[in-house]
Design a protein around this motif. Structure first.
Motif, PDB file in Angstrom:
ATOM      1  N   TYR A 121     -75.020-106.882  13.523  1.00 49.21           N
ATOM      2  CA  TYR A 121     -74.240-107.422  14.029  1.00 49.21           C
ATOM      3  C   TYR A 121     -74.564-109.087  14.044  1.00 49.21           C
ATOM      4  O   TYR A 121     -74.397-109.729  14.858  1.00 49.21           O
ATOM      5  N   GLY A 122     -74.943-109.251  12.787  1.00 50.78           N
ATOM      6  CA  GLY A 122     -75.285-110.800  12.662  1.00 50.78           C
ATOM      7  C   GLY A 122     -74.215-111.608  12.211  1.00 50.78           C
ATOM      8  O   GLY A 122     -74.497-113.036  12.150  1.00 50.78           O
ATOM      9  N   GLY A 123     -72.894-111.168  12.162  1.00 47.42           N
ATOM     10  CA  GLY A 123     -71.767-112.172  11.865  1.00 47.42           C
ATOM     11  C   GLY A 123     -71.898-112.707  10.439  1.00 47.42           C
ATOM     12  O   GLY A 123     -72.612-112.067   9.578  1.00 47.42           O
ATOM     13  N   GLN A 124     -71.118-113.850  10.223  1.00 49.44           N
ATOM     14  CA  GLN A 124     -70.909-114.343   9.069  1.00 49.44           C
ATOM     15  C   GLN A 124     -72.283-114.947   8.412  1.00 49.44           C
ATOM     16  O   GLN A 124     -72.345-115.094   7.220  1.00 49.44           O
ATOM     17  N   THR A 125     -73.064-115.237   8.987  1.00 47.28           N
ATOM     18  CA  THR A 125     -74.243-116.054   8.416  1.00 47.28           C
ATOM     19  C   THR A 125     -75.635-115.253   8.547  1.00 47.28           C
ATOM     20  O   THR A 125     -76.684-115.831   8.192  1.00 47.28           O
ATOM     21  N   HIS A 126     -75.462-113.915   8.763  1.00 45.14           N
ATOM     22  CA  HIS A 126     -76.814-113.163   8.708  1.00 45.14           C
ATOM     23  C   HIS A 126     -76.460-111.795   7.977  1.00 45.14           C
ATOM     24  O   HIS A 126     -77.187-110.944   8.099  1.00 45.14           O
ATOM     25  N   SER A 127     -75.208-111.581   7.282  1.00 45.83           N
ATOM     26  CA  SER A 127     -74.797-110.349   6.848  1.00 45.83           C
ATOM     27  C   SER A 127     -74.390-110.265   5.433  1.00 45.83           C
ATOM     28  O   SER A 127     -73.653-109.222   4.929  1.00 45.83           O
ATOM     29  N   ALA A 273     -70.080-105.745  -0.527  1.00 50.54           N
ATOM     30  CA  ALA A 273     -69.873-107.099  -0.753  1.00 50.54           C
ATOM     31  C   ALA A 273     -68.173-107.171  -0.874  1.00 50.54           C
ATOM     32  O   ALA A 273     -67.509-106.082  -1.157  1.00 50.54           O
ATOM     33  N   THR A 274     -67.732-108.301  -0.594  1.00 51.83           N
ATOM     34  CA  THR A 274     -66.339-108.705  -0.721  1.00 51.83           C
ATOM     35  C   THR A 274     -65.576-107.969  -2.136  1.00 51.83           C
ATOM     36  O   THR A 274     -66.325-108.224  -3.192  1.00 51.83           O
ATOM     37  N   ARG A 275     -64.360-107.520  -1.810  1.00 54.38           N
ATOM     38  CA  ARG A 275     -64.035-106.808  -3.331  1.00 54.38           C
ATOM     39  C   ARG A 275     -63.917-108.048  -4.456  1.00 54.38           C
ATOM     40  O   ARG A 275     -64.266-107.792  -5.520  1.00 54.38           O
ATOM     41  N   PRO A 308     -63.660-113.300   5.997  1.00 50.63           N
ATOM     42  CA  PRO A 308     -64.899-113.856   6.466  1.00 50.63           C
ATOM     43  C   PRO A 308     -65.559-112.744   6.876  1.00 50.63           C
ATOM     44  O   PRO A 308     -64.805-111.780   7.767  1.00 50.63           O
ATOM     45  N   TYR A 309     -66.816-112.261   6.941  1.00 47.80           N
ATOM     46  CA  TYR A 309     -67.615-111.409   7.522  1.00 47.80           C
ATOM     47  C   TYR A 309     -67.400-111.176   8.842  1.00 47.80           C
ATOM     48  O   TYR A 309     -67.527-112.099   9.608  1.00 47.80           O
ATOM     49  N   PRO A 310     -66.499-110.152   9.740  1.00 50.50           N
ATOM     50  CA  PRO A 310     -66.555-109.897  11.082  1.00 50.50           C
ATOM     51  C   PRO A 310     -67.776-109.767  11.893  1.00 50.50           C
ATOM     52  O   PRO A 310     -68.990-109.365  11.233  1.00 50.50           O
ATOM     53  N   HIS A 311     -67.917-110.230  12.973  1.00 53.44           N
ATOM     54  CA  HIS A 311     -69.164-109.958  13.946  1.00 53.44           C
ATOM     55  C   HIS A 311     -68.919-108.848  14.525  1.00 53.44           C
ATOM     56  O   HIS A 311     -69.623-107.761  14.147  1.00 53.44           O
ATOM     57  N   ALA A 312     -68.258-108.674  15.710  1.00 52.44           N
ATOM     58  CA  ALA A 312     -67.956-107.327  16.435  1.00 52.44           C
ATOM     59  C   ALA A 312     -67.205-106.074  15.485  1.00 52.44           C
ATOM     60  O   ALA A 312     -67.544-104.901  15.772  1.00 52.44           O
ATOM     61  N   LEU A 313     -66.675-106.320  14.549  1.00 54.66           N
ATOM     62  CA  LEU A 313     -66.011-105.466  13.677  1.00 54.66           C
ATOM     63  C   LEU A 313     -66.580-104.915  12.323  1.00 54.66           C
ATOM     64  O   LEU A 313     -66.098-104.631  11.483  1.00 54.66           O
ATOM     65  N   GLU A 314     -67.747-105.362  12.266  1.00 53.31           N
ATOM     66  CA  GLU A 314     -68.718-105.219  10.941  1.00 53.31           C
ATOM     67  C   GLU A 314     -68.579-103.701  10.258  1.00 53.31           C
ATOM     68  O   GLU A 314     -68.416-103.567   9.026  1.00 53.31           O
ATOM     69  N   TRP A 315     -68.718-102.667  11.428  1.00 54.38           N
ATOM     70  CA  TRP A 315     -68.549-101.308  10.800  1.00 54.38           C
ATOM     71  C   TRP A 315     -67.276-101.176  10.193  1.00 54.38           C
ATOM     72  O   TRP A 315     -67.194 -99.877   9.571  1.00 54.38           O
ATOM     73  N   ALA A 316     -66.204-101.821  10.652  1.00 49.34           N
ATOM     74  CA  ALA A 316     -64.938-101.602   9.870  1.00 49.34           C
ATOM     75  C   ALA A 316     -64.823-102.313   8.500  1.00 49.34           C
ATOM     76  O   ALA A 316     -63.889-101.988   7.979  1.00 49.34           O
ATOM     77  N   TYR A 317     -65.554-103.189   8.559  1.00 55.04           N
ATOM     78  CA  TYR A 317     -65.630-104.102   7.299  1.00 55.04           C
ATOM     79  C   TYR A 317     -66.255-103.263   5.915  1.00 55.04           C
ATOM     80  O   TYR A 317     -65.595-103.354   5.028  1.00 55.04           O
ATOM     81  N   PHE A 318     -67.511-103.086   6.423  1.00 56.53           N
ATOM     82  CA  PHE A 318     -68.127-102.095   4.966  1.00 56.53           C
ATOM     83  C   PHE A 318     -67.520-100.920   4.778  1.00 56.53           C
ATOM     84  O   PHE A 318     -67.341-100.230   5.781  1.00 56.53           O
TER      85      PHE A 318
END
Length: 334
Positions: A121-127, A273-275, A308-318
């Motif tokens: 849960y590091g958000g855009q600047t740690h993930s 990583a981003t597609r 942009p890399y989400p913070h609370a929703l990162e597990w839906a991102y990757f």
């Protein structure tokens, strides 16, 4: 060993074998690094070989290039891969080009360790997962292990290599494998995942992929955390997927990839990583070029979203096993 322990063991082995190996970066000395990868090394080898650096990534890498050019083998830690951008000019314009621009008079045998990817849960600047930016640069090697055994052997090989190496470490794998489902990144290691990590010296080639899971239905190309996600997807779908753990992204083991795709006739590429313009695009292109007449279905690609890399929703991102499994099924339908 966990991956953290394996990485620490690799640095310990190389510092004992080679007095020219030095370690520095933000908080890597007394504190042992934000993830404790260098814990205890300063106490063992002293402050002249393991030391802290200011919060200046450009200064850290720039100093490492100078040290490497004059005989040392620096191992520097960028605290998070997201922080490498201030050092990008030193990496691209200096480290990567030193051998060529000096006609071989100088080399830059430095290793730049970077924790990468999400899961904390590091958000855009740690993930972020910026591996594609490095594979585009001629003159550097890019490595990303998926397990402790490989992590140690690949890090030792990186430190011994005479060219600069970007060594990316998936944070979700630092203390255990990822189960692929729940909001918890760590589950107990399986016997296969942990293995027996030798305590002494060994190295692995920096141009060799591994067949993580043999199979005959389709070929999966993955690296880092996604290797385990793909394994979970294969188990859930029942599809006999052959998972190729790339380990070293560049130089790439194209031979292992081509032989697998020619055998299965189907291919799925997975990365966190981003597609758009991710390393998966290069993999798809290479498979298309070398295996076109063997393909039985279009190549599938599963990646992070173009946001942009989400913070609370990162597990839906990757990508998770469900999304990867859907790609497996699509590849098998054609």
């Amino acid at each position: 060993m966990t991956m953290i322990q394996a990485l620490r063991s690799a640095m310990d082995v190389m510092m004992e074998r080679d007095p020219n190996v030095v370690i520095f970066g933000q908080d890597v000395g007394y504190f042992g690094g934000v993830f404790r990868c260098t814990e205890g090394l300063q106490a063992k080898y002293g402050k002249s070989r393991v030391f802290d650096a200011p919060i200046s990534e450009g200064g850290i890498v720039g100093a490492a290039v100078g040290m490497a050019a004059y005989g040392l083998r620096p191992v520097v830690e960028i605290q998070f891969a997201d922080y490498f951008y201030p050092a990008s000019d030193q990496i691209v314009s200096e480290a990567a080009r030193l051998r060529y621009r000096s006609a071989g008079d100088f080399t830059a045998p430095l290793t730049i360790r970077m924790p990468c990817g999400g899961g904390i849960y590091g958000g855009q600047t740690h993930s972020q997962s910026p591996e594609a930016l490095f594979t585009h640069v001629c003159g550097i090697r890019t490595v990303m292990p998926s397990n402790p055994v490989d992590a140690k052997g690949l890090l030792i090989a990186s430190i011994e290599n005479d060219d600069p190496v970007i060594f990316l470490e998936p944070k979700r794998l630092y203390n255990g494998p990822f189960d692929g489902h729940h909001d918890r990144p760590i589950v107990p290691w399986s016997k296969h995942a942990l293995g027996e990590v030798p305590e002494g010296y060994y190295s692995l080639p920096l141009d060799s992929a591994a067949v993580f899971r043999p199979g005959k239905d389709l070929t999966v190309l993955a690296y880092g955390t996604m290797v385990w996600v793909c394994e979970a997807a294969a188990q859930e779908t029942g599809i006999d997927a052959e998972i190729i753990d790339l380990r070293t992204l560049w130089p790439l083991d194209l031979h292992t990839i081509v032989e697998s795709v020619k055998k299965t006739g189907r291919c799925v590429v997975v990365h966190e990583a981003t597609r758009t313009s991710g390393f998966g695009a290069e993999l798809v292109s290479l498979v298309q070029e070398h295996c076109f007449y063997h393909l039985e279905a279009p190549i599938e690609r599963v990646a992070g979203w173009d946001t942009p890399y989400p913070h609370a929703l990162e597990w839906a991102y990757f990508p998770g096993p469900e999304r990867v499994g859907q790609a497996f099924k699509r590849a098998m339908e054609d």
